[in-house]
Design a protein around this motif. Structure first.
Motif, PDB file in Angstrom:
ATOM      1  N   LEU A 168     -14.108 -45.939   1.098  1.00  0.00           N
ATOM      2  CA  LEU A 168     -15.307 -46.613   0.588  1.00  0.00           C
ATOM      3  C   LEU A 168     -15.736 -46.020  -0.750  1.00  0.00           C
ATOM      4  CD1 LEU A 168     -17.511 -47.026   3.788  1.00  0.00           C
ATOM      5  CD2 LEU A 168     -16.371 -48.830   2.495  1.00  0.00           C
ATOM      6  N   GLN A 169     -15.657 -44.709  -0.859  1.00  0.00           N
ATOM      7  CA  GLN A 169     -16.032 -44.041  -2.108  1.00  0.00           C
ATOM      8  C   GLN A 169     -15.079 -44.439  -3.243  1.00  0.00           C
ATOM      9  OE1 GLN A 169     -15.935 -39.776  -1.918  1.00  0.00           O
ATOM     10  NE2 GLN A 169     -17.299 -39.557  -3.667  1.00  0.00           N
ATOM     11  N   GLU A 170     -13.806 -44.528  -2.943  1.00  0.00           N
ATOM     12  CA  GLU A 170     -12.822 -44.922  -3.956  1.00  0.00           C
ATOM     13  C   GLU A 170     -13.026 -46.377  -4.397  1.00  0.00           C
ATOM     14  OE1 GLU A 170      -9.121 -44.024  -2.081  1.00  0.00           O
ATOM     15  OE2 GLU A 170      -9.324 -41.876  -2.431  1.00  0.00           O
ATOM     16  N   LYS A 171     -13.374 -47.251  -3.445  1.00  0.00           N
ATOM     17  CA  LYS A 171     -13.646 -48.645  -3.801  1.00  0.00           C
ATOM     18  C   LYS A 171     -14.870 -48.726  -4.723  1.00  0.00           C
ATOM     19  CE  LYS A 171     -11.720 -50.908   0.258  1.00  0.00           C
ATOM     20  NZ  LYS A 171     -12.012 -51.706   1.468  1.00  0.00           N
ATOM     21  N   CYS A 172     -15.864 -47.904  -4.446  1.00  0.00           N
ATOM     22  CA  CYS A 172     -17.059 -47.878  -5.280  1.00  0.00           C
ATOM     23  C   CYS A 172     -16.690 -47.426  -6.692  1.00  0.00           C
ATOM     24  CB  CYS A 172     -18.110 -46.958  -4.679  1.00  0.00           C
ATOM     25  SG  CYS A 172     -19.553 -46.702  -5.721  1.00  0.00           S
ATOM     26  N   ALA A 173     -15.931 -46.357  -6.794  1.00  0.00           N
ATOM     27  CA  ALA A 173     -15.540 -45.844  -8.102  1.00  0.00           C
ATOM     28  C   ALA A 173     -14.687 -46.858  -8.861  1.00  0.00           C
ATOM     29  CB  ALA A 173     -14.795 -44.518  -7.948  1.00  0.00           C
ATOM     30  N   ALA A 174     -13.801 -47.544  -8.158  1.00  0.00           N
ATOM     31  CA  ALA A 174     -12.947 -48.525  -8.807  1.00  0.00           C
ATOM     32  C   ALA A 174     -13.748 -49.744  -9.282  1.00  0.00           C
ATOM     33  CB  ALA A 174     -11.846 -48.969  -7.839  1.00  0.00           C
ATOM     34  N   SER A 175     -14.787 -50.109  -8.551  1.00  0.00           N
ATOM     35  CA  SER A 175     -15.577 -51.277  -8.933  1.00  0.00           C
ATOM     36  C   SER A 175     -16.439 -51.007 -10.168  1.00  0.00           C
ATOM     37  CB  SER A 175     -16.466 -51.725  -7.777  1.00  0.00           C
ATOM     38  OG  SER A 175     -17.502 -50.797  -7.545  1.00  0.00           O
ATOM     39  N   ARG A 176     -16.699 -49.754 -10.463  1.00  0.00           N
ATOM     40  CA  ARG A 176     -17.503 -49.400 -11.642  1.00  0.00           C
ATOM     41  C   ARG A 176     -16.686 -49.426 -12.915  1.00  0.00           C
ATOM     42  NH1 ARG A 176     -21.352 -44.413  -9.749  1.00  0.00           N
ATOM     43  NH2 ARG A 176     -22.760 -45.668  -8.477  1.00  0.00           N
ATOM     44  N   ARG A 177     -15.391 -49.369 -12.803  1.00  0.00           N
ATOM     45  CA  ARG A 177     -14.524 -49.346 -13.996  1.00  0.00           C
ATOM     46  C   ARG A 177     -14.369 -50.686 -14.612  1.00  0.00           C
ATOM     47  NH1 ARG A 177     -10.177 -46.183 -10.802  1.00  0.00           N
ATOM     48  NH2 ARG A 177     -11.374 -44.339 -10.376  1.00  0.00           N
TER      49      ARG A 177
END
Length: 59
Positions: free
Chosen positions: A50-59
């Motif tokens: 979930l944390q990685e998906k959040c970080a990827a969505s901010r890029r």
């Protein structure tokens, strides 16, 4: 004298309020989901995804 004092006060207050506005940070759906699930009992690897998906969505 009062006009100068009033003008100086207005300029100082205007200067102080100019920098106080911070840009709004728009949350993505993935980040809102991650934040809502932070307190949920789930395995660490699922929380990491979930944390990685959040970080990827901010890029």
């Amino acid at each position: 004298m009062r006009i100068i004092l009033a003008s100086l006060t207005a300029v100082i207050l205007a200067g102080c309020t100019y920098n106080s506005h911070k840009p709004q940070h728009h949350e993505t759906a993935a980040c809102m989901n991650y934040r809502s699930m932070m307190t949920a009992p789930m395995p660490p690897d699922a929380m990491q995804r979930l944390q990685e998906k959040c970080a990827a969505s901010r890029r």
